[in-house]
Design an enzyme around this catalytic site. Structure first.
Site: not given
Length: 236
Positions: A136, A143, A205, A208
């Site tokens: 990130h 996300d 995830e 993500h």
């Protein structure tokens, strides 16, 4: 070091730009800012920034979704995350797990190691080394989830940032239960649109996605054995 962090970075110098609000919805107020995460020390005054090329691809993903679901919209939960914010959230998550497990503070070293390994299954190490930036912190990871026709979040079967196996993208893939099959179907709609726009999905995830960072290059190389991609976005 995680496997994707071995990917070389050839920084392209593309700018970090605001995500255009006319195309997307945002999680407001942002949960990490509410907790006191230190965005005021960063190069952006909020999480809602990405590299220009990533924004362009995100717009393409939104258009892809609306071909089959005209009134659905991508909700941006999180995007650019300075290393300082990454550290803040790793510490916060560690403390939350420790409290939930009834640990005494300061946490013993053996227990601390078990918890931090669990945290790092979902959170990247807040490294200041430019060779191993948190995804990130490059401005190339985000996300996301989906909003329905009524502008309400669609139930994906687990919350964003949930530390559990339910967060794995295909967790509900083999279920025979109609409700959990629907969770998988919704996740697939999001994934298919993002992949079609050039993104890759985090293995652990469902929310993500990344494009151009080390994880993206590693996943792209893994999925295409005859390719050899490098990251074009390093820490911003």
């Amino acid at each position: 070091m995680k496997p994707y962090q071995q990917i070389a970075i050839d920084e392209c110098g593309e700018p970090l730009v605001p995500i255009p609000p006319e195309h997307f919805s945002f999680e407001l107020p942002h949960p990490y800012q509410k907790l006191g995460a230190p965005y005021h020390n960063s190069k952006a005054d909020s999480p809602y920034y990405l590299r220009q090329g990533v924004v362009d691809s995100l717009i393409a993903a939104q258009m892809q979704i609306q071909q089959t679901h005209p009134n659905w919209k991508i909700l941006i939960f999180d995007a650019y995350r300075p290393v300082e914010v990454q550290q803040f959230m790793v510490d916060y998550t560690f403390n939350q797990i420790a409290v939930a497990q009834g640990c005494e503070f300061p946490v013993s070293e053996d227990k601390r190691q078990v918890i931090i390994e669990h945290v790092y299954q979902f959170w990247a190490v807040p490294s200041m080394d430019r060779a191993t930036p948190p995804p990130h912190s490059t401005g190339a990871a985000l996300d996301v989830t989906l909003l329905d026709d009524n502008n309400l979040p669609i139930d994906m079967g687990s919350q964003i940032d949930e530390i559990s196996e339910r967060s794995y993208p295909d967790y509900f893939g083999n279920s025979n239960d109609p409700q959990t099959q629907e969770y998988h179907h919704r996740r697939q709609i999001l994934k298919d649109a993002m992949i079609a726009a050039g993104f890759q999905q985090h293995p652990n995830e469902w929310w993500h996605f990344c494009l151009g960072d080390q994880m993206w290059a590693w996943l792209t190389n893994h999925n295409n054995s005859d390719s050899q991609f490098f990251a074009r976005y390093g820490r911003y």
